[in-house]
Motif scaffolding. Structure first.
Motif, short mmCIF file in Angstrom:
data_model
loop_
_atom_site.label_atom_id
_atom_site.label_comp_id
_atom_site.label_asym_id
_atom_site.label_seq_id
_atom_site.Cartn_x
_atom_site.Cartn_y
_atom_site.Cartn_z
N GLU A 86 0.84 -1.19 0.00
CA GLU A 86 0.00 0.00 0.00
C GLU A 86 0.89 1.25 0.00
N GLU A 132 1.77 3.46 -7.45
CA GLU A 132 1.58 2.07 -7.85
C GLU A 132 2.95 1.41 -7.98
N ARG A 133 2.96 0.09 -7.95
CA ARG A 133 4.21 -0.65 -8.01
C ARG A 133 4.84 -0.52 -9.40
N ARG A 176 5.80 3.20 1.23
CA ARG A 176 5.06 1.96 1.05
C ARG A 176 4.98 1.21 2.37
#
Length: 249
Positions: free
Chosen positions: A104, A166-167, A134
């Motif tokens: 997250e 986002e990743r 994160r």
């Protein structure tokens, strides 16, 4: 005179590979470990070498043998992989995280650099930096790591994805290597322990006070200029770093 580093015996290399899979969560508690026969075939070694690898894992407390069933991962003390292990996983599998991990992003944006961040990135205090924060959680054990990556704000001119919550495939370092064309990049680690701050306790669900393990990683370009600073914070009950190496006398 300097000496060439002695390579670990094959059985310890195999044991180390399996141990890293356990630490990363790719082999969760209760999962069956490849058999001696399968390991011998996978690694192209003799059966006794595979046997010694599993014995080493049993002695270290990572696995247990069940008569007539096989070898299985034990429910050991929670662990968190270090950055190097995550990058190795990304190179091999295209992602830094295992299937049992959730990521997250509490905050992604541009802020003024705290003094210690500016020092690590070779910037002036208060200069603008990208902050990518994160929280990494394990499905079974909850939050395992609060990780914050910092970059000079000018980096976003060529790497705008750093500002997206986002990743990034393979992680931020491989992304920077690609977009900046870095060659000969290297990293430096350092580890310390301290009391958790308010934000860290909240993110990791820790009581007050709580000790935490803090892992700093600085990535440098080929000329020694810092391009990324990572700070990972782990709860005190999690060991995060382990290394096997030969001892010569």
């Amino acid at each position: 005179m300097p000496e060439i580093e002695v390579v670990l015996p094959k059985y310890l290399q195999i044991a180390g590979y399996l141990r890293d899979q356990i630490v990363r969560g790719d082999l969760p508690p209760g999962a069956e470990v490849p058999s001696e026969r399968d390991l011998a075939a996978m690694w192209r070694v003799a059966r006794p070498t595979a046997t010694k690898a599993l014995q080493a894992l049993r002695q270290q407390g990572f696995v247990e043998a069940r008569r007539g069933a096989g070898t299985f991962v034990r429910d050991v003390s929670p662990a968190a992989p270090r950055a190097r292990e995550r990058y190795e996983r990304a190179a091999a599998m295209g992602t830094m995280y295992s299937d049992v991990e959730r990521v997250e992003f509490p905050f992604v944006g541009i802020v003024e650099a705290p003094a210690y961040v500016a020092a690590q990135l070779g910037l002036g205090e208060g200069e603008r930096v990208v902050k990518r924060q994160r929280v990494i959680s394990n499905e079974a054990s909850g939050p395992t790591e609060l990780s914050t990556s910092w970059f000079p704000a000018v980096t976003t001119e060529v790497a705008p994805k750093l500002l997206v919550a986002e990743r990034l495939r393979g992680g931020t370092v491989p992304h920077l290597v690609e977009v900046l064309g870095l060659r000969g990049a290297f990293a430096r680690d350092q580890v310390s322990a301290r009391l958790a701050g308010d934000e860290e306790r909240l993110a990791l669900g820790l009581p007050n006070p709580s000790a935490v393990l803090v892992y700093w990683l600085v990535v440098f370009d080929s000329e020694g200029g810092p391009v990324e600073f990572d700070e990972a914070v782990y709860p005190q009950e999690r060991w995060a770093f382990r290394q096997d190496y030969p001892i010569t006398v």
